[in-house]
Design a protein around this motif. Structure first.
Motif, PDB file in Angstrom:
ATOM      1  N   VAL A   1      -1.618 -15.938   3.090  1.00  0.00           N
ATOM      2  CA  VAL A   1      -0.708 -17.089   3.088  1.00  0.00           C
ATOM      3  C   VAL A   1      -0.047 -17.251   4.458  1.00  0.00           C
ATOM      4  N   ALA A   2      -0.025 -16.190   5.253  1.00  0.00           N
ATOM      5  CA  ALA A   2       0.520 -16.287   6.607  1.00  0.00           C
ATOM      6  C   ALA A   2      -0.280 -17.300   7.436  1.00  0.00           C
ATOM      7  N   TYR A   3      -1.597 -17.391   7.190  1.00  0.00           N
ATOM      8  CA  TYR A   3      -2.398 -18.411   7.881  1.00  0.00           C
ATOM      9  C   TYR A   3      -1.881 -19.809   7.562  1.00  0.00           C
ATOM     10  N   TYR A   4      -1.472 -20.015   6.321  1.00  0.00           N
ATOM     11  CA  TYR A   4      -0.942 -21.320   5.914  1.00  0.00           C
ATOM     12  C   TYR A   4       0.316 -21.648   6.715  1.00  0.00           C
ATOM     13  N   PHE A   5       1.215 -20.685   6.839  1.00  0.00           N
ATOM     14  CA  PHE A   5       2.449 -20.932   7.585  1.00  0.00           C
ATOM     15  C   PHE A   5       2.184 -21.105   9.075  1.00  0.00           C
ATOM     16  N   ILE A   6       1.234 -20.362   9.611  1.00  0.00           N
ATOM     17  CA  ILE A   6       0.839 -20.552  11.008  1.00  0.00           C
ATOM     18  C   ILE A   6       0.280 -21.965  11.189  1.00  0.00           C
ATOM     19  N   ALA A   7      -0.568 -22.373  10.271  1.00  0.00           N
ATOM     20  CA  ALA A   7      -1.187 -23.700  10.361  1.00  0.00           C
ATOM     21  C   ALA A   7      -0.145 -24.802  10.285  1.00  0.00           C
ATOM     22  N   THR A   8       0.755 -24.713   9.315  1.00  0.00           N
ATOM     23  CA  THR A   8       1.758 -25.775   9.181  1.00  0.00           C
ATOM     24  C   THR A   8       2.701 -25.785  10.374  1.00  0.00           C
ATOM     25  N   ALA A   9       2.996 -24.605  10.917  1.00  0.00           N
ATOM     26  CA  ALA A   9       3.854 -24.557  12.106  1.00  0.00           C
ATOM     27  C   ALA A   9       3.175 -25.267  13.274  1.00  0.00           C
ATOM     28  N   HIS A  10       1.896 -24.961  13.495  1.00  0.00           N
ATOM     29  CA  HIS A  10       1.158 -25.656  14.560  1.00  0.00           C
ATOM     30  C   HIS A  10       1.108 -27.157  14.285  1.00  0.00           C
ATOM     31  N   ASP A  11       0.923 -27.503  13.030  1.00  0.00           N
ATOM     32  CA  ASP A  11       0.863 -28.908  12.630  1.00  0.00           C
ATOM     33  C   ASP A  11       2.176 -29.615  12.973  1.00  0.00           C
ATOM     34  N   TYR A  12       3.301 -29.021  12.604  1.00  0.00           N
ATOM     35  CA  TYR A  12       4.606 -29.612  12.908  1.00  0.00           C
ATOM     36  C   TYR A  12       4.831 -29.728  14.411  1.00  0.00           C
ATOM     37  N   LEU A  13       4.278 -28.795  15.169  1.00  0.00           N
ATOM     38  CA  LEU A  13       4.434 -28.816  16.627  1.00  0.00           C
ATOM     39  C   LEU A  13       3.466 -29.796  17.299  1.00  0.00           C
ATOM     40  N   GLY A  14       2.580 -30.399  16.519  1.00  0.00           N
ATOM     41  CA  GLY A  14       1.605 -31.323  17.086  1.00  0.00           C
ATOM     42  C   GLY A  14       0.439 -30.617  17.751  1.00  0.00           C
ATOM     43  N   GLU A  15       0.267 -29.358  17.480  1.00  0.00           N
ATOM     44  CA  GLU A  15      -0.830 -28.556  18.038  1.00  0.00           C
ATOM     45  C   GLU A  15      -1.984 -28.597  17.029  1.00  0.00           C
ATOM     46  N   PHE A  16      -2.626 -29.758  16.936  1.00  0.00           N
ATOM     47  CA  PHE A  16      -3.559 -30.025  15.852  1.00  0.00           C
ATOM     48  C   PHE A  16      -4.813 -29.155  15.847  1.00  0.00           C
ATOM     49  N   PRO A  17      -5.465 -28.886  17.003  1.00  0.00           N
ATOM     50  CA  PRO A  17      -6.641 -27.998  16.942  1.00  0.00           C
ATOM     51  C   PRO A  17      -6.285 -26.590  16.438  1.00  0.00           C
ATOM     52  N   ASP A  18      -5.142 -26.069  16.882  1.00  0.00           N
ATOM     53  CA  ASP A  18      -4.712 -24.749  16.402  1.00  0.00           C
ATOM     54  C   ASP A  18      -4.392 -24.793  14.915  1.00  0.00           C
ATOM     55  N   ALA A  19      -3.794 -25.893  14.481  1.00  0.00           N
ATOM     56  CA  ALA A  19      -3.488 -26.059  13.052  1.00  0.00           C
ATOM     57  C   ALA A  19      -4.779 -26.070  12.242  1.00  0.00           C
ATOM     58  N   LEU A  20      -5.773 -26.811  12.697  1.00  0.00           N
ATOM     59  CA  LEU A  20      -7.043 -26.891  11.978  1.00  0.00           C
ATOM     60  C   LEU A  20      -7.694 -25.515  11.864  1.00  0.00           C
ATOM     61  N   THR A  21      -7.699 -24.781  12.956  1.00  0.00           N
ATOM     62  CA  THR A  21      -8.288 -23.434  12.942  1.00  0.00           C
ATOM     63  C   THR A  21      -7.586 -22.550  11.906  1.00  0.00           C
ATOM     64  N   ALA A  22      -6.265 -22.570  11.902  1.00  0.00           N
ATOM     65  CA  ALA A  22      -5.512 -21.738  10.963  1.00  0.00           C
ATOM     66  C   ALA A  22      -5.702 -22.214   9.520  1.00  0.00           C
ATOM     67  N   TYR A  23      -5.743 -23.531   9.304  1.00  0.00           N
ATOM     68  CA  TYR A  23      -5.998 -24.051   7.955  1.00  0.00           C
ATOM     69  C   TYR A  23      -7.366 -23.586   7.458  1.00  0.00           C
ATOM     70  N   GLU A  24      -8.357 -23.631   8.323  1.00  0.00           N
ATOM     71  CA  GLU A  24      -9.706 -23.206   7.922  1.00  0.00           C
ATOM     72  C   GLU A  24      -9.750 -21.720   7.606  1.00  0.00           C
ATOM     73  N   LYS A  25      -9.050 -20.910   8.387  1.00  0.00           N
ATOM     74  CA  LYS A  25      -8.982 -19.470   8.093  1.00  0.00           C
ATOM     75  C   LYS A  25      -8.290 -19.233   6.748  1.00  0.00           C
ATOM     76  N   PHE A  26      -7.243 -20.009   6.501  1.00  0.00           N
ATOM     77  CA  PHE A  26      -6.538 -19.887   5.232  1.00  0.00           C
ATOM     78  C   PHE A  26      -7.472 -20.222   4.071  1.00  0.00           C
ATOM     79  N   LEU A  27      -8.164 -21.361   4.165  1.00  0.00           N
ATOM     80  CA  LEU A  27      -9.055 -21.766   3.085  1.00  0.00           C
ATOM     81  C   LEU A  27     -10.175 -20.752   2.859  1.00  0.00           C
ATOM     82  N   ALA A  28     -10.672 -20.153   3.922  1.00  0.00           N
ATOM     83  CA  ALA A  28     -11.763 -19.181   3.803  1.00  0.00           C
ATOM     84  C   ALA A  28     -11.318 -17.905   3.080  1.00  0.00           C
ATOM     85  N   ALA A  29     -10.056 -17.553   3.195  1.00  0.00           N
ATOM     86  CA  ALA A  29      -9.593 -16.285   2.643  1.00  0.00           C
ATOM     87  C   ALA A  29      -8.676 -16.419   1.429  1.00  0.00           C
TER      88      ALA A  29
END
Length: 181
Positions: free
Chosen positions: A127-155
């Motif tokens: 679930v830490a990947y989810y929080f990393i992803a949403t944090a990047h998302d809120y910061l407008g760091e969309f490629p990093d958010a996508l990477t973290a979201y994908e890692k979250f979904l995979a695990a």
């Protein structure tokens, strides 16, 4: 009775023991732990007393800070937790509470390294990947958010993380469009 996981049994026993041993940091912290989720203000007072008795104990400081987080007093928690992490960088509970407090204060850039540390220490806490992803998302760091979201979904486990999985699946199409733009 004091060791029971049932607060209705443990609390009265612990209170009687504390009457006999009012300077027992261990008993105060144990009682504080039993109150942390349903009466965080009471937990705060008990952990504060324990920390005053044993000021060098990171356990009691982390308990106090966790009660602050539960009471949504995030800035105070960050102050306490930064001090704990400075002296005890491998304290998982301190890092987890610090990540939560920073995230809740919308200090996403500061929260991300804490979540990354948590993942390095316990990779199974996906679930830490989810929080990393949403944090990047809120910061407008969309490629990093996508990477973290994908890692979250995979695990992620569908039983444990279904709500977050659903949110991510709703977010991904628009995130991918934002990245393309």
């Amino acid at each position: 009775a004091a060791n029971s996981n049932d607060p209705n049994i443990a609390r009265p026993a612990l209170e009687k023991l504390i009457e006999k041993n009012p300077r027992s940091a261990f008993l105060l912290a144990r009682l504080g732990a039993s109150y942390r989720t349903d009466k965080p203000d009471k937990a705060l007072e008990l952990y504060r007393r324990a920390a005053e008795i044993e000021p060098n104990s990171p356990e009691y400081a982390v308990g106090y800070a966790a009660a602050l987080v539960q009471a949504r007093r995030f800035a105070e928690a960050v102050s306490v937790l930064n001090a704990v992490v400075k002296g005890h960088s491998d304290n998982y509970a301190a890092r987890a509470n610090l990540a939560t407090a920073l995230y809740e204060m919308k200090q996403y850039a500061a929260a991300i390294p804490q979540y990354e540390w948590l993942l390095a220490a316990k990779p199974e806490v996906v679930v830490a990947y989810y929080f990393i992803a949403t944090a990047h998302d809120y910061l407008g760091e969309f490629p990093d958010a996508l990477t973290a979201y994908e890692k979250f979904l995979a695990a992620a486990d569908a039983k444990t993380n279904q709500l977050e999985i659903d949110k991510v699946k709703l977010r991904l199409p628009s995130l991918r469009r934002q990245i393309q733009l």
